[in-house]
Design a protein around this motif. Structure first.
Motif, PDB file in Angstrom:
ATOM      1  N   SER A  88       0.340  -8.193  -0.400  1.00 24.74           N
ATOM      2  CA  SER A  88       1.799  -8.180  -0.470  1.00 24.74           C
ATOM      3  C   SER A  88       2.278  -7.430  -1.710  1.00 24.74           C
ATOM      4  N   VAL A  89       1.541  -7.523  -2.809  1.00 22.65           N
ATOM      5  CA  VAL A  89       1.881  -6.754  -4.011  1.00 22.65           C
ATOM      6  C   VAL A  89       1.739  -5.261  -3.734  1.00 22.65           C
ATOM      7  N   LEU A  90       0.665  -4.885  -3.069  1.00 19.69           N
ATOM      8  CA  LEU A  90       0.454  -3.472  -2.743  1.00 19.69           C
ATOM      9  C   LEU A  90       1.536  -2.953  -1.790  1.00 19.69           C
ATOM     10  N   ARG A  91       1.956  -3.784  -0.839  1.00 16.27           N
ATOM     11  CA  ARG A  91       3.016  -3.365   0.081  1.00 16.27           C
ATOM     12  C   ARG A  91       4.326  -3.166  -0.665  1.00 16.27           C
ATOM     13  N   ASN A 151       7.529  -4.925  12.767  1.00 18.22           N
ATOM     14  CA  ASN A 151       7.150  -6.105  12.001  1.00 18.22           C
ATOM     15  C   ASN A 151       8.069  -6.396  10.829  1.00 18.22           C
ATOM     16  N   VAL A 152       9.232  -5.776  10.800  1.00 18.23           N
ATOM     17  CA  VAL A 152      10.272  -6.019   9.801  1.00 18.23           C
ATOM     18  C   VAL A 152       9.704  -5.971   8.383  1.00 18.23           C
ATOM     19  N   VAL A 153       9.065  -4.872   8.056  1.00 18.86           N
ATOM     20  CA  VAL A 153       8.584  -4.682   6.691  1.00 18.86           C
ATOM     21  C   VAL A 153       9.762  -4.376   5.785  1.00 18.86           C
ATOM     22  N   SER A 154      10.757  -3.658   6.312  1.00 21.94           N
ATOM     23  CA  SER A 154      11.919  -3.307   5.498  1.00 21.94           C
ATOM     24  C   SER A 154      12.993  -4.380   5.633  1.00 21.94           C
TER      25      SER A 154
END
Length: 116
Positions: A49-52, A91-94
């Motif tokens: 999650s930090v990398l994303r 997947n609603v990353v934004s």
């Protein structure tokens, strides 16, 4: 003179996970834990999650883990920009919402505004 504090590790866990994912392949969370710590440990999700948040295109697929027999997420580095955008939208990353904007009514109660 003594230097205080911990030295910066050039091979921190998140950088190590990123390099492993960039080489290709799909890895379960436990496998990434084994790579970083040496044992089957969970906790790679937090590093991913930090990398994303830093902007790296790390995607997931649901796969059956042969070790546990359960359906787990498998992480991989998506190098194709079009597939990453499609994955991010599905997947609603934004934080962006699809569709027209929605409006709520505002009711005034004395000197205070109240959203309905």
């Amino acid at each position: 003179m003594l230097k205080r504090g911990k030295k910066q590790d050039p091979y921190s866990q998140d950088k190590l996970i990123l390099e492993v994912l960039k080489r290709g392949g799909e890895y379960f969370e436990e496998e990434l834990g084994k790579i970083t710590t040496g044992g089957f440990n969970r906790g790679a999700r937090a590093l991913i999650s930090v990398l994303r948040r830093k902007g790296y295109p790390i995607a997931t697929k649901n796969r059956i883990n042969s070790r546990t027999g359960r359906l787990n997420k498998c992480y991989y580095y998506e190098s194709n920009a079009e597939r990453w955008i499609q994955y991010a939208q599905e997947n609603v990353v934004s934080e962006f919402k699809k569709g027209p904007p929605t409006y709520r009514e505002i009711k005034r109660k004395g000197n205070q505004l109240q959203l309905l």
